[in-house]
Design a protein around this motif. Structure first.
Motif, PDB file in Angstrom:
ATOM      1  N   ARG A 207     -40.964  16.960 -73.376  1.00  0.00           N
ATOM      2  CA  ARG A 207     -39.831  16.704 -74.260  1.00  0.00           C
ATOM      3  C   ARG A 207     -39.782  15.191 -74.478  1.00  0.00           C
ATOM      4  NH1 ARG A 207     -40.527  20.819 -75.255  1.00  0.00           N
ATOM      5  NH2 ARG A 207     -39.543  22.784 -74.693  1.00  0.00           N
ATOM      6  N   GLY A 208     -39.471  14.766 -75.653  1.00  0.00           N
ATOM      7  CA  GLY A 208     -39.403  13.331 -75.920  1.00  0.00           C
ATOM      8  C   GLY A 208     -40.692  12.843 -76.532  1.00  0.00           C
ATOM      9  N   ALA A 209     -40.543  11.957 -77.535  1.00  0.00           N
ATOM     10  CA  ALA A 209     -41.711  11.500 -78.291  1.00  0.00           C
ATOM     11  C   ALA A 209     -42.710  10.784 -77.408  1.00  0.00           C
ATOM     12  CB  ALA A 209     -41.250  10.577 -79.409  1.00  0.00           C
ATOM     13  N   LEU A 210     -42.192   9.926 -76.524  1.00  0.00           N
ATOM     14  CA  LEU A 210     -43.088   9.099 -75.724  1.00  0.00           C
ATOM     15  C   LEU A 210     -43.894   9.941 -74.733  1.00  0.00           C
ATOM     16  CD1 LEU A 210     -43.565   6.137 -75.896  1.00  0.00           C
ATOM     17  CD2 LEU A 210     -42.035   5.800 -73.952  1.00  0.00           C
TER      18      LEU A 210
ATOM     19  N   GLN B 187     -44.528  13.079 -75.006  1.00  0.00           N
ATOM     20  CA  GLN B 187     -45.459  13.906 -75.775  1.00  0.00           C
ATOM     21  C   GLN B 187     -46.707  13.077 -76.156  1.00  0.00           C
ATOM     22  OE1 GLN B 187     -43.757  15.402 -79.377  1.00  0.00           O
ATOM     23  NE2 GLN B 187     -44.495  17.466 -78.952  1.00  0.00           N
ATOM     24  N   TRP B 188     -46.456  11.848 -76.592  1.00  0.00           N
ATOM     25  CA  TRP B 188     -47.583  10.976 -76.947  1.00  0.00           C
ATOM     26  C   TRP B 188     -48.434  10.677 -75.704  1.00  0.00           C
ATOM     27  CZ3 TRP B 188     -48.264   5.740 -75.307  1.00  0.00           C
ATOM     28  CH2 TRP B 188     -49.412   5.136 -75.830  1.00  0.00           C
TER      29      TRP B 188
ATOM     30  N   ALA C 271     -50.627  13.630 -75.114  1.00  0.00           N
ATOM     31  CA  ALA C 271     -51.632  13.764 -76.176  1.00  0.00           C
ATOM     32  C   ALA C 271     -52.680  12.663 -76.053  1.00  0.00           C
ATOM     33  CB  ALA C 271     -50.944  13.698 -77.536  1.00  0.00           C
ATOM     34  N   ASP C 272     -52.218  11.453 -75.751  1.00  0.00           N
ATOM     35  CA  ASP C 272     -53.143  10.332 -75.630  1.00  0.00           C
ATOM     36  C   ASP C 272     -54.031  10.494 -74.388  1.00  0.00           C
ATOM     37  OD1 ASP C 272     -53.999   7.861 -76.746  1.00  0.00           O
ATOM     38  OD2 ASP C 272     -53.110   6.864 -75.005  1.00  0.00           O
TER      39      ASP C 272
ATOM     40  N   ARG D  72     -54.931  13.301 -73.186  1.00  0.00           N
ATOM     41  CA  ARG D  72     -55.902  14.331 -73.563  1.00  0.00           C
ATOM     42  C   ARG D  72     -57.052  13.696 -74.345  1.00  0.00           C
ATOM     43  NH1 ARG D  72     -55.610  18.886 -77.745  1.00  0.00           N
ATOM     44  NH2 ARG D  72     -56.614  20.613 -76.662  1.00  0.00           N
TER      45      ARG D  72
ATOM     46  N   VAL E 257     -48.348   2.195 -81.752  1.00  0.00           N
ATOM     47  CA  VAL E 257     -47.204   2.495 -80.891  1.00  0.00           C
ATOM     48  C   VAL E 257     -46.478   1.196 -80.536  1.00  0.00           C
ATOM     49  CG1 VAL E 257     -46.462   3.678 -78.794  1.00  0.00           C
ATOM     50  CG2 VAL E 257     -48.484   4.458 -79.997  1.00  0.00           C
TER      51      VAL E 257
END
Lengths: 794, 218
Positions: free
Chosen positions: A422-425, A427-428, A431-432, A434, A694
């Motif tokens: 949850r939360g943009a950061l 999540q990033w 993803a980053d 990964r 970012v």
């Protein structure tokens, strides 16, 4: 051509850290590989030298048909009958590790080379008075001369072997009137049959000890190879980065008229020059590694196999040439992917550094399928295969398969994390993370292998230590052990000790072949000391009663497994076979051993000296009794040993035995850490386009750096979690498959949670240290460097 | 005044000695207005934009954004302004490659704590991104990527949109369409727009135009 080459090389001048990483990775990989090979070569040379001390490994022998000694009278009869044979007495000097070889220089066959006997003066010295004992200087230095003939040193002799006159050897080994075998001179011999009970045996094509230690050397080689592979990960990382950074230059060189073939040739030339330089450095380092580890390896071989290896290293041309060859081959292997891309580099395609990571991500899935197939193969080999080959094959498939599966698993886990975030950061962050997996995959695979090897080998050694300590407590139940210098002194000792102790337990032992191999027979008295403590793995009912009645014998685990014996099976011995009524564990002993009642032993081996005794006494009085023994009987140092000293000595031998394993573990983990540093440095240069937006959207460099650090720790932690089950499976394979096949005993596996937690901590620490430089670099990066990502102009 | 630059100077160190890129720049921008910044390559347009966003610091002079003096503000304050007040559209799009279109669109708004799913969905619809939401940046064309970048900026409802040649990598037709969208959406949100462009044709479509030459406004 020259301009092209100088353009290529200019890259390294502008990126000296990258060049250092490449050279360091290759040098370390070569160092550990060639270091291990140097140790193996030295050990094998020692075995050959021990087998060929007289050149007797090339000579036919006459031996006793039942494997026992040859009566000296038969030798005399053969000589009189015209046989050109020479007597040899061979055995281990009691209470030492010295292999004694007694020869008769006057009848020694012409083809046999006797190192110390090079001239008439030497021969006279050899045969003079009480005789001479010739030893390697290293062996002589560690030997107490009590009761031995005058010592002479000769560096030409292998370590652990003493050469003396046959008569002297017979006296020292208690083999008066008996010989081990007869060497047959090459050439014609009487055309008559040998006396009954004697047979001719062809020369051996290999030494027993070389065959016995094959698994150990294979083990070392496997470790060396693992370290080499981990080192190549660093090389691959550095070459991959250099290729990406030079992609535009390579395309320009092609556009300016250099053919693909010429460019390929130049890159290959550049790589081989670098490999040559790093390989030579690696060989120098390898020599230092081998010289540092050799004493511990020698201790291991002595402890586990009774094999003597010289503690000094010699430089062999074949060894350093092979090391250079490995460095070259390793470099080409590590550069294979980059070279393939160079060959297929489209002339007009735009430079896309990130395409590398994207293509890698696709190939990771194919790699995962291959890994899963290898894990299946490993399961098959370990479940259905037999012997050392299946064990090592299964291990290799298991480790490589697991390493190949790691990146796809990490991609799945980080993808799952991203979906749950949850939360943009956050999540990033997932993803980053990964997206970093393909670029870090080789380093993480190296870390996985190093950690799994540490867990596996560490668990094996800890299990061994725990079992060994417990086993020592059981085996060394007597409070004191005393050894008399003569049978007469032994009788006086027994009489003196009887009223002063709870029990005097004679320990008799005789050497005899068991199933065609040199073995030992022990005679022990029926006493609660043994009944209550002796560690039995299998036994018939009333095993001690049967032993005491002379109705059977016990065998050690190694003999039991090697000959696939079952309870009730007969063991051939001089004086007739006896059935197996029990099996006991006998860790650390390389030889087959049987145990029977003292009376049964004396009946079969009547010349066995009764010199050693175990003494049961109140532990509080043991010290005083030992002092009294030395004072009243004038016994020399070492003749009276208390239980604690003996245990400490055994544990010391044990610790030294596994010191080399620990050293290789640390070195492999260190190289894996370097692989992490190399990969993180590589990625830090490529990551700016991902980090800069970012930052532009409002994250401070410090926060970005902290997130990067957390990312490195997260990947290391996930890798450590994957290494845990892998390492435990590795430990199980080592204990239940490889150990049994290699040494003949099986150990119960014990997991030490504290050790595992410590190793997990070390993994995180290593990753943290490895990630520190790139993270600090990111935290302090100049805004101008980040702005370059956005701006084409000012 | 939303953005004020007063006597701003910026110099870079180069191999041939110091290079003054901006030399005594004075500029002001009100909320709800748009300004085109034109000039030759190397005239200092992007540098000016970076100073306005707090991405870089002026060597001399004063840059004030929403009442905060960026020249003296610390890194966390400037980062906070970038998060909450400024939105940037780059020539190279600079989407986050590890996130899909939907996550990229919402990213800055979520960072700023102003994520409005309905507004983001409307932006996606207006920008024609509804069918692309599950794709990753590498799977998009240049025009599609730039539309995502504009959407990302506007989804956060910034007070100031800074655009560095947002159509520079696009063909003329796509560039025009993207600029139309951007102007319309900026007007809808009441934001100010400072856009760097080489094109006099595009510059003419904004409220004001300033030309930089050798680091000075001409």
């Amino acid at each position: 051509m020259r301009a092209g080459l100088s353009a290529l090389l200019s890259h390294w001048l502008r990126h000296p850290v990258q060049l250092a990483m490449l050279m360091l990775g290759l040098a370390l990989a070569t160092a550990l590989w060639s270091g291990v090979q140097a140790i193996n070569a030295e050990a094998r040379a020692s075995y050959d030298s021990a087998a060929a001390v007289l050149g007797q490994n090339r000579m036919e022998r006459i031996v006793s048909q039942d494997g026992g000694p040859v009566a000296q009278d038969l030798y005399v009869a053969l000589r009189r009958d015209g046989w050109k044979v020479s007597p040899v007495v061979e055995g281990r000097l009691p209470a030492t590790d010295l292999r004694l070889l007694g020869i008769d220089p006057l009848t020694l066959p012409a083809g046999a080379t006797s190192v110390p006997l090079r001239g008439g003066a030497d021969l006279a010295d050899f045969l003079s008075g009480g005789g001479r004992l010739y030893l390697n200087p290293e062996t002589a230095a560690g030997l107490r001369p009590d009761g031995l003939p005058a010592l002479r040193t000769d560096p030409g002799l292998p370590p652990g072997t003493g050469l003396t006159d046959v008569g002297v050897a017979q006296r020292l080994l208690g083999m008066e009137g008996r010989l081990s075998y007869l060497l047959v001179s090459p050439g014609a011999q009487p055309d008559r049959p040998l006396p009954q009970g004697l047979v001719r045996r062809a020369p051996d094509d290999g030494t027993d000890i070389a065959r016995l230690t094959d698994s150990f050397h294979l083990n070392l080689t496997a470790f060396g190879f693992l370290a080499f592979a981990v080192g190549l990960f660093i090389v691959n990382s550095a070459i991959g980065l250099a290729f990406e950074q030079r992609r535009a230059m390579l395309r320009t060189l092609r556009a300016l008229g250099l053919s693909a073939r010429t460019l390929m040739g130049l890159v290959l030339l550049e790589l081989l020059v670098l490999a040559l330089a790093a390989g030579m450095t690696g060989i120098g380092l390898g020599y230092l590694v081998a010289a540092a580890l050799l004493p511990d390896v020698a201790a291991t071989l002595r402890g586990l196999y009774g094999a003597e290896v010289t503690g000094t290293l010699s430089l062999r041309p074949g060894w350093w040439l092979a090391g250079l060859g490995m460095a070259m081959a390793g470099t080409l292997l590590a550069a294979g992917q980059s070279l393939w891309r160079l060959w297929h580099l489209p002339l007009l395609a735009p430079a896309q550094p990130r395409a590398w990571a994207r293509a890698s991500a696709r190939s990771l899935w194919r790699q995962g399928v291959a890994g899963a197939a290898l894990l299946g193969l490993a399961a098959g080999l370990l479940a259905f295969g037999t012997g050392l080959g299946a064990g090592f094959g299964g291990l290799a498939a298991l480790l490589i398969g697991a390493a190949l599966c790691l990146p796809p698993v990490l991609i799945l886990v980080t993808g799952l994390g991203g979906r749950m975030a949850r939360g943009a950061l956050v999540q990033w962050f997932w993803a980053d993370t990964r997206q970093q997996v393909p670029g870090l995959s080789l380093a993480l695979m190296a870390l996985l292998l190093a950690l799994a090897a540490n867990i596996g080998v560490g668990t094996m050694v800890s299990s061994f230590r725990q079992t060994f300590v417990g086993w020592l407590d059981q085996r060394l139940a007597s409070e004191l052990y005393v050894t008399a210098r003569s049978a007469q002194e032994a009788r006086r000792l027994e009489a003196w000790l009887a009223p002063r102790t709870d029990a005097v337990l004679p320990i008799l032992s005789a050497g005899t072949p068991l199933f065609g191999r040199p073995g030992e027979v022990y005679g022990i008295t029926d006493h609660p000391t043994y009944r209550d403590n002796w560690p039995l793995l299998a036994a018939l009912p009333d095993v001690w009663g049967r032993i005491a009645a002379g109705q059977g014998l016990m065998v050690n685990e190694q003999l039991y497994r090697a000959e696939a014996l079952a309870l009730g099976d007969a063991v051939d011995l001089p004086g007739g076979p006896l059935p197996v009524v029990g099996v006991y564990s006998d860790y650390g002993n390389p030889r087959p051993q049987v145990l029977m009642a003292p009376e049964a032993l004396m009946a079969r081996f009547p010349d066995t000296p009764r010199l050693r005794f175990g003494l049961r006494v109140d532990p509080d009085r043991a010290g005083a009794l030992a002092a009294a023994l030395v004072a009243d009987f004038g016994l020399p140092d070492g003749a009276v040993v208390d239980q604690a000293t003996l245990k400490a000595l055994s544990l010391q031998v044990f610790e030294r035995t596994f010191a080399v394993t620990a050293a290789l573990n640390v070195l492999t983990l260190g190289i894996a850490g370097l692989a992490m540093v190399a990969s993180l440095l590589t990625l830090s240069g490529l990551r700016l386009p991902q980090v800069a937006p970012v930052w532009a959207m409002g994250l401070t460099r410090r926060r970005l750096a902290l997130l990067d650090f957390a990312r490195t720790l997260l990947l290391a932690a996930l890798t450590a979690m994957a290494a845990l089950p892998l390492g435990l499976v590795l430990a199980w394979v080592l204990l239940a498959v490889v150990n049994v096949a290699a040494f003949g005993w099986r150990l119960p596996m014990q997991v030490f949670a504290g050790d595992l937690a410590r190793l997990g901590g070390i993994a995180l620490l290593a990753a943290g240290v490895a990630g520190l430089v790139p993270v600090l670099r990111l935290a302090r990066i100049a805004p101008a460097a980040l702005l370059r990502v956005f701006a084409n102009e000012r | 005044m939303l953005l004020t630059l007063t006597d701003v100077t910026k110099t870079y160190a180069t191999g041939e000695g110091p290079l003054t890129v901006l030399d005594g720049i004075d500029l002001a921008l009100q909320a709800g207005t748009s300004l085109a910044l034109t000039g030759e390559s190397g005239s200092g347009k992007s540098t000016l934009l970076h100073l306005a966003a707090g991405l870089d610091l002026a060597d001399a002079g004063r840059v004030e954004l929403a009442g905060v003096n960026l020249t003296t503000a610390g890194d966390p304050v400037r980062a906070g302004l970038r998060r909450g007040t400024v939105g940037m559209v780059f020539q190279q799009f600079n989407l986050i490659p590890s996130l899909d279109v939907a996550a990229n669109l919402a990213f800055q708004a979520r960072l700023a704590g102003r994520h409005d799913p309905a507004w983001t969905a409307r932006l996606a619809q207006v920008l024609g991104l509804c069918t692309l939401m599950g794709r990753y940046p590498e799977q998009l064309s240049g025009g599609q990527q730039q539309r995502v970048a504009i959407g990302r900026t506007l989804a956060a409802r910034p007070q100031l949109v800074l655009a560095d040649e947002p159509t520079g990598n696009l063909d003329e037709a796509t560039g025009d369409a993207v600029l139309d969208l951007m102007l319309r959406l900026v007007a809808d949100t009441g934001a100010a727009l400072l856009m760097v462009t080489h094109s006099p044709r595009l510059a003419a479509r904004l409220d004001r135009r300033v030309t930089l030459s050798a680091g000075r406004i001409t």
